[in-house]
Design a protein around this motif. Structure first.
Motif, PDB file in Angstrom:
ATOM      1  N   GLU A 142       0.823  -1.214   0.000  1.00 16.56           N
ATOM      2  CA  GLU A 142       0.000   0.000   0.000  1.00 16.56           C
ATOM      3  C   GLU A 142       0.855   1.260   0.000  1.00 16.56           C
ATOM      4  OE1 GLU A 142      -3.409   2.200   2.778  1.00 16.56           O
ATOM      5  OE2 GLU A 142      -2.725   0.174   3.263  1.00 16.56           O
ATOM      6  N   GLN A 143       1.935   1.240   0.768  1.00 15.54           N
ATOM      7  CA  GLN A 143       2.742   2.452   0.920  1.00 15.54           C
ATOM      8  C   GLN A 143       3.852   2.593  -0.119  1.00 15.54           C
ATOM      9  OE1 GLN A 143       3.834   3.736   4.886  1.00 15.54           O
ATOM     10  NE2 GLN A 143       2.445   2.257   5.813  1.00 15.54           N
ATOM     11  N   PHE A 144       4.423   1.466  -0.552  1.00 15.52           N
ATOM     12  CA  PHE A 144       5.630   1.550  -1.379  1.00 15.52           C
ATOM     13  C   PHE A 144       5.566   0.715  -2.649  1.00 15.52           C
ATOM     14  CE2 PHE A 144       6.799   1.319   3.211  1.00 15.52           C
ATOM     15  CZ  PHE A 144       6.984   2.680   3.418  1.00 15.52           C
ATOM     16  N   ASP A 161      12.175   3.972   4.243  1.00 10.64           N
ATOM     17  CA  ASP A 161      10.828   4.029   4.818  1.00 10.64           C
ATOM     18  C   ASP A 161      10.293   2.625   5.110  1.00 10.64           C
ATOM     19  OD1 ASP A 161      10.846   6.780   4.678  1.00 10.64           O
ATOM     20  OD2 ASP A 161       9.742   6.874   2.781  1.00 10.64           O
ATOM     21  N   LEU A 204       9.187   1.050   8.730  1.00 13.52           N
ATOM     22  CA  LEU A 204       7.875   0.447   8.957  1.00 13.52           C
ATOM     23  C   LEU A 204       8.030  -0.940   9.589  1.00 13.52           C
ATOM     24  CD1 LEU A 204       4.767   0.441   8.581  1.00 13.52           C
ATOM     25  CD2 LEU A 204       5.164  -0.508   6.301  1.00 13.52           C
TER      26      LEU A 204
END
Length: 219
Positions: A27-29, A57, A61
């Motif tokens: 979702e983020q990367f 990042d 996480l």
């Protein structure tokens, strides 16, 4: 190329957390992945990332969750890429495997490795000598992660809201505390020091990536 191998801590006494973490990473990367993140064997995750900032990042996480030993391998990946991460190979994967083994004994549960080589030369002003090793970058990353590791729940509450775009007045209203208390939480959390360190670590990771990409190391 950056390869992250993450091994779940104490998985025999915990539920399988790989699926949830893969979803969070995607979702983020996800747009920085060379291939989709994969659960490669049992409780292990592997990710191939092309961007140094996203790599940092993603490590943060994984580290913040407290459930993973994380090895970052920096080096070449065999091309053409296969259909899935679990089928991929190369020097970066070997380095990531060595790194995750060391990470299991590290205070932060995070370690970096590169293929065996001479000290990698860093950029330096004319007339000055400077050398950079993966151990230097590993130590700097450990310092950053230890700072975050010691942050209180109240500190995380404040900095998470700050990261979401709220100013200190809005954070105070959200938490029902004074703006002075918000400022103190952010100060104790050493948020601004952490943010100032990010660009330097990203640049060092980029340097290691460039240096290892020029190596002709057998995978």
């Amino acid at each position: 190329m950056f390869v992250i191998t993450a091994d779940q801590i104490d998985s025999r006494n915990d539920r399988d957390r790989a699926g949830d973490m893969i979803d969070a990473l995607r979702e983020q990367f996800g747009d920085t992945f060379a291939l989709p993140a994969d659960q490669t064997s049992g409780d292990e995750i592997q990710v191939i990332i092309t961007d140094a900032q996203a790599t940092l990042d993603a490590i943060m996480l994984l580290h913040r969750s407290g459930h993973w030993s994380v090895g970052l391998g920096i080096g070449t990946v065999r091309t053409p890429l296969p259909a899935s991460t679990r089928q991929a190979a190369g020097a970066a994967f070997i380095a990531a495997r060595h790194a995750v083994t060391r990470a299991k004994k590290a205070d932060t549960h995070v370690a970096i490795d590169t293929p065996p080589t001479e000290d990698l030369p860093a950029e330096a002003p004319p007339g000055e000598s400077c050398s950079l090793t993966v151990e230097h970058v590993d130590a700097l990353l450990a310092m950053l992660l230890l700072l975050r590791q010691r942050r209180s729940a109240e500190g995380w509450e404040a900095v998470d809201l700050l990261d979401s775009g709220l100013n200190q007045v809005d954070i105070a209203a959200t938490l029902g505390i004074s703006t002075a208390a918000v400022s103190q939480r952010i100060k104790v959390a050493q948020y601004h020091l952490e943010q100032a360190a990010h660009p330097a670590i990203v640049r060092l990771l980029e340097h290691l990536d460039r240096a290892t990409s020029e190596m002709d190391t057998p995978a």
